[in-house]
Design a protein around this motif. Structure first.
Motif, PDB file in Angstrom:
ATOM      1  N   TYR A   1     -79.751 -16.615 -29.739  1.00  0.00           N
ATOM      2  CA  TYR A   1     -79.737 -15.173 -29.340  1.00  0.00           C
ATOM      3  C   TYR A   1     -79.999 -14.994 -28.139  1.00  0.00           C
ATOM      4  O   TYR A   1     -80.249 -13.899 -27.706  1.00  0.00           O
ATOM      5  N   LYS A   2     -80.133 -16.108 -27.162  1.00  0.00           N
ATOM      6  CA  LYS A   2     -80.416 -15.805 -25.918  1.00  0.00           C
ATOM      7  C   LYS A   2     -79.693 -14.778 -24.914  1.00  0.00           C
ATOM      8  O   LYS A   2     -80.014 -14.225 -24.252  1.00  0.00           O
ATOM      9  N   HIS A   3     -78.526 -14.743 -25.416  1.00  0.00           N
ATOM     10  CA  HIS A   3     -77.534 -13.864 -24.687  1.00  0.00           C
ATOM     11  C   HIS A   3     -76.984 -12.762 -25.374  1.00  0.00           C
ATOM     12  O   HIS A   3     -76.222 -11.969 -25.030  1.00  0.00           O
ATOM     13  N   LEU A   4     -77.950 -12.288 -26.409  1.00  0.00           N
ATOM     14  CA  LEU A   4     -77.509 -11.260 -27.299  1.00  0.00           C
ATOM     15  C   LEU A   4     -79.073 -10.385 -27.126  1.00  0.00           C
ATOM     16  O   LEU A   4     -79.727 -10.685 -26.988  1.00  0.00           O
ATOM     17  N   LYS A   5     -78.164  -8.676 -27.160  1.00  0.00           N
ATOM     18  CA  LYS A   5     -79.319  -7.951 -27.029  1.00  0.00           C
ATOM     19  C   LYS A   5     -80.252  -7.596 -28.077  1.00  0.00           C
ATOM     20  O   LYS A   5     -79.842  -7.824 -29.446  1.00  0.00           O
ATOM     21  N   VAL A   6     -81.525  -7.626 -27.740  1.00  0.00           N
ATOM     22  CA  VAL A   6     -82.492  -7.142 -28.890  1.00  0.00           C
ATOM     23  C   VAL A   6     -83.283  -6.102 -28.058  1.00  0.00           C
ATOM     24  O   VAL A   6     -83.782  -6.042 -26.969  1.00  0.00           O
ATOM     25  N   ASP A   7     -83.132  -4.833 -29.013  1.00  0.00           N
ATOM     26  CA  ASP A   7     -83.956  -3.656 -28.509  1.00  0.00           C
ATOM     27  C   ASP A   7     -85.344  -3.558 -28.776  1.00  0.00           C
ATOM     28  O   ASP A   7     -86.147  -2.968 -27.916  1.00  0.00           O
ATOM     29  N   ILE A   8     -85.663  -3.939 -30.108  1.00  0.00           N
ATOM     30  CA  ILE A   8     -86.897  -3.693 -30.532  1.00  0.00           C
ATOM     31  C   ILE A   8     -87.456  -5.209 -31.165  1.00  0.00           C
ATOM     32  O   ILE A   8     -86.763  -5.711 -31.965  1.00  0.00           O
ATOM     33  N   LEU A   9     -88.699  -5.747 -30.759  1.00  0.00           N
ATOM     34  CA  LEU A   9     -88.965  -6.943 -31.399  1.00  0.00           C
ATOM     35  C   LEU A   9     -90.385  -6.483 -32.022  1.00  0.00           C
ATOM     36  O   LEU A   9     -91.230  -5.879 -31.277  1.00  0.00           O
ATOM     37  N   ILE A  10     -90.401  -6.695 -33.295  1.00  0.00           N
ATOM     38  CA  ILE A  10     -91.598  -6.344 -34.068  1.00  0.00           C
ATOM     39  C   ILE A  10     -92.181  -7.665 -34.577  1.00  0.00           C
ATOM     40  O   ILE A  10     -91.741  -8.391 -35.562  1.00  0.00           O
ATOM     41  N   ASN A  11     -93.410  -8.082 -33.983  1.00  0.00           N
ATOM     42  CA  ASN A  11     -93.989  -9.335 -34.473  1.00  0.00           C
ATOM     43  C   ASN A  11     -95.212  -8.760 -35.489  1.00  0.00           C
ATOM     44  O   ASN A  11     -96.012  -8.563 -35.293  1.00  0.00           O
ATOM     45  N   ASN A  12     -94.419  -9.107 -36.678  1.00  0.00           N
ATOM     46  CA  ASN A  12     -95.227  -8.707 -37.890  1.00  0.00           C
ATOM     47  C   ASN A  12     -95.955  -9.960 -38.563  1.00  0.00           C
ATOM     48  O   ASN A  12     -96.821  -9.573 -39.440  1.00  0.00           O
ATOM     49  N   ALA A  13     -95.495 -11.184 -38.436  1.00  0.00           N
ATOM     50  CA  ALA A  13     -95.765 -12.177 -39.073  1.00  0.00           C
ATOM     51  C   ALA A  13     -97.343 -12.314 -38.904  1.00  0.00           C
ATOM     52  O   ALA A  13     -97.812 -12.541 -37.763  1.00  0.00           O
ATOM     53  N   GLY A  14     -98.037 -12.446 -39.810  1.00  0.00           N
ATOM     54  CA  GLY A  14     -99.431 -12.461 -39.922  1.00  0.00           C
ATOM     55  C   GLY A  14    -100.133 -13.065 -41.023  1.00  0.00           C
ATOM     56  O   GLY A  14     -99.514 -13.383 -42.109  1.00  0.00           O
ATOM     57  N   VAL A  15    -101.557 -13.711 -40.920  1.00  0.00           N
ATOM     58  CA  VAL A  15    -101.836 -14.141 -42.123  1.00  0.00           C
ATOM     59  C   VAL A  15    -103.531 -13.650 -42.038  1.00  0.00           C
ATOM     60  O   VAL A  15    -104.195 -13.562 -41.025  1.00  0.00           O
ATOM     61  N   ALA A  16    -104.243 -13.763 -43.289  1.00  0.00           N
ATOM     62  CA  ALA A  16    -105.543 -13.483 -43.515  1.00  0.00           C
ATOM     63  C   ALA A  16    -106.040 -14.267 -44.819  1.00  0.00           C
ATOM     64  O   ALA A  16    -105.478 -14.068 -45.768  1.00  0.00           O
ATOM     65  N   ALA A  17    -106.943 -15.029 -44.584  1.00  0.00           N
ATOM     66  CA  ALA A  17    -107.732 -15.824 -45.534  1.00  0.00           C
ATOM     67  C   ALA A  17    -108.253 -14.722 -46.812  1.00  0.00           C
ATOM     68  O   ALA A  17    -108.735 -13.460 -46.374  1.00  0.00           O
ATOM     69  N   GLN A  18    -108.296 -14.902 -47.961  1.00  0.00           N
ATOM     70  CA  GLN A  18    -108.473 -14.285 -48.988  1.00  0.00           C
ATOM     71  C   GLN A  18    -110.163 -14.153 -48.846  1.00  0.00           C
ATOM     72  O   GLN A  18    -110.854 -15.031 -48.175  1.00  0.00           O
ATOM     73  N   TYR A  19    -110.732 -13.001 -48.915  1.00  0.00           N
ATOM     74  CA  TYR A  19    -112.244 -12.495 -48.591  1.00  0.00           C
ATOM     75  C   TYR A  19    -112.487 -12.795 -47.298  1.00  0.00           C
ATOM     76  O   TYR A  19    -113.795 -13.302 -47.226  1.00  0.00           O
ATOM     77  N   PHE A  20    -111.568 -12.687 -46.193  1.00  0.00           N
ATOM     78  CA  PHE A  20    -111.998 -13.310 -44.840  1.00  0.00           C
ATOM     79  C   PHE A  20    -113.052 -12.416 -44.271  1.00  0.00           C
ATOM     80  O   PHE A  20    -113.712 -12.968 -43.647  1.00  0.00           O
ATOM     81  N   ASP A  21    -113.197 -11.075 -44.932  1.00  0.00           N
ATOM     82  CA  ASP A  21    -114.602 -10.495 -44.249  1.00  0.00           C
ATOM     83  C   ASP A  21    -115.798 -10.763 -45.061  1.00  0.00           C
ATOM     84  O   ASP A  21    -116.711  -9.872 -44.677  1.00  0.00           O
ATOM     85  N   LYS A  22    -115.717 -11.573 -45.693  1.00  0.00           N
ATOM     86  CA  LYS A  22    -117.210 -11.783 -46.246  1.00  0.00           C
ATOM     87  C   LYS A  22    -117.490 -13.186 -45.893  1.00  0.00           C
ATOM     88  O   LYS A  22    -118.613 -13.491 -46.234  1.00  0.00           O
ATOM     89  N   LEU A  23    -117.059 -13.975 -44.969  1.00  0.00           N
ATOM     90  CA  LEU A  23    -117.363 -15.075 -44.617  1.00  0.00           C
ATOM     91  C   LEU A  23    -118.391 -15.067 -43.267  1.00  0.00           C
ATOM     92  O   LEU A  23    -117.805 -14.368 -42.239  1.00  0.00           O
ATOM     93  N   THR A  24    -119.513 -15.499 -43.238  1.00  0.00           N
ATOM     94  CA  THR A  24    -120.497 -15.412 -42.126  1.00  0.00           C
ATOM     95  C   THR A  24    -119.993 -16.695 -41.163  1.00  0.00           C
ATOM     96  O   THR A  24    -118.891 -17.480 -41.260  1.00  0.00           O
ATOM     97  N   LEU A  25    -120.466 -16.733 -40.011  1.00  0.00           N
ATOM     98  CA  LEU A  25    -120.449 -17.525 -39.095  1.00  0.00           C
ATOM     99  C   LEU A  25    -120.376 -19.138 -39.509  1.00  0.00           C
ATOM    100  O   LEU A  25    -119.473 -19.884 -39.327  1.00  0.00           O
ATOM    101  N   THR A  26    -121.557 -19.244 -40.178  1.00  0.00           N
ATOM    102  CA  THR A  26    -121.633 -20.768 -40.651  1.00  0.00           C
ATOM    103  C   THR A  26    -120.967 -20.960 -41.920  1.00  0.00           C
ATOM    104  O   THR A  26    -120.577 -22.370 -42.052  1.00  0.00           O
ATOM    105  N   GLN A  27    -120.188 -20.194 -42.407  1.00  0.00           N
ATOM    106  CA  GLN A  27    -119.322 -20.523 -43.566  1.00  0.00           C
ATOM    107  C   GLN A  27    -117.885 -20.506 -43.361  1.00  0.00           C
ATOM    108  O   GLN A  27    -116.808 -20.912 -43.862  1.00  0.00           O
ATOM    109  N   THR A  28    -117.755 -20.281 -41.748  1.00  0.00           N
ATOM    110  CA  THR A  28    -116.156 -20.259 -41.220  1.00  0.00           C
ATOM    111  C   THR A  28    -115.970 -21.481 -40.851  1.00  0.00           C
ATOM    112  O   THR A  28    -116.686 -22.410 -40.009  1.00  0.00           O
ATOM    113  N   ASN A  29    -114.735 -22.181 -41.228  1.00  0.00           N
ATOM    114  CA  ASN A  29    -114.074 -23.156 -41.102  1.00  0.00           C
ATOM    115  C   ASN A  29    -113.226 -23.282 -39.462  1.00  0.00           C
ATOM    116  O   ASN A  29    -112.455 -22.429 -39.663  1.00  0.00           O
ATOM    117  N   VAL A  30    -113.517 -24.115 -38.544  1.00  0.00           N
ATOM    118  CA  VAL A  30    -113.030 -24.010 -37.372  1.00  0.00           C
ATOM    119  C   VAL A  30    -111.596 -24.262 -37.550  1.00  0.00           C
ATOM    120  O   VAL A  30    -110.822 -23.421 -36.841  1.00  0.00           O
TER     121      VAL A  30
END
Length: 230
Positions: free
Chosen positions: A72-101
């Motif tokens: 696609y290098k030489h083809l026109k793109v008008d809008i790029l939507i960077n939507n790919a993402g991930v969140a661990a289940q119950y991500f907002d419940k993990l404390t710092l010490t519970q978080t795996n680097v």
């Protein structure tokens, strides 16, 4: 005809964008990790034919990006939507010490570096557009002023995405780059208690994207805190 390229396009908000832009007459390049298993995308392809192109893209894979860059290098793109993402289940419940680097690194690689690689890959394609726009899907979890502990991996990744948006907006003033929060949406990530249907959120975001101006570049735009012109 304008072309929109969407990452993480096989489900949730990404798939909602695919449907919305096809219905509005756009050319859509839908990227996902496993195209052969993206049954809903394949079904849409039978309806819309060549206006929907389905591509393999794991945003952590340099090989996948290299293949798309060559195609696609030489083809026109008008809008790029960077939507790919991930969140661990119950991500907002993990404390710092519970978080795996390692989990933090994986989340950063997908949510922040994946968008960075995407911009690097499609920057040249965007240069052919008279109104190029980059939409990075944001979250209030990335706001430092909203920090309340817990959820370190996801929050750090979305904070990094906001910084990517702001820095790139300063670097490349020919592209309008924004971080766009979709609201609390009923998806696998948002859960059933969310207050917005996917179609409702996407329709409102498409309106915002259509009305973006160069002066908006670098902004964090919250779907639920819109200004009057949206």
């Amino acid at each position: 005809m304008e072309t929109v390229l969407i990452t993480g396009a096989n489900r949730g908000i990404g798939f909602g964008f695919v449907k919305a832009y096809l219905e509005r007459g756009y050319q859509v390049i839908a990227c996902c990790r496993l195209p052969d298993k993206a049954i809903e995308l394949q079904t849409l392809a039978t309806e819309y034919g060549d206006r929907l192109l389905i591509e393999q893209l794991d945003v952590t894979s340099s090989i996948d990006f290299d293949k798309l860059n060559a195609k696609y290098k030489h083809l026109k793109v008008d809008i790029l939507i960077n939507n790919a993402g991930v969140a661990a289940q119950y991500f907002d419940k993990l404390t710092l010490t519970q978080t795996n680097v390692d989990d933090v690194l994986k989340t950063l690689e997908i949510n922040a570096l994946g968008s960075m690689r995407s911009i690097q890959c499609f920057e040249h394609s965007l240069s052919f557009s008279s109104n190029p726009r980059i939409i990075n899907m944001a979250s209030l979890a990335g706001s430092i002023s909203s920090a309340n502990g817990f959820g370190y991996a996801y929050r750090m990744s979305k904070c990094a995405l906001n910084m990517l948006t702001a820095c790139y907006a300063k670097e490349n003033t020919k592209v309008t780059s924004v971080a766009l929060r979709p609201g609390w949406v009923k998806t696998a990530m948002g859960g059933e208690d969310a207050n917005l249907e996917t179609s409702e959120s996407v329709a409102k975001m498409v309106t915002i994207i259509n009305k973006l101006q160069p002066s908006d570049s670098g902004r964090f735009i919250d779907l639920e805190l819109q200004d009057s012109r949206w």
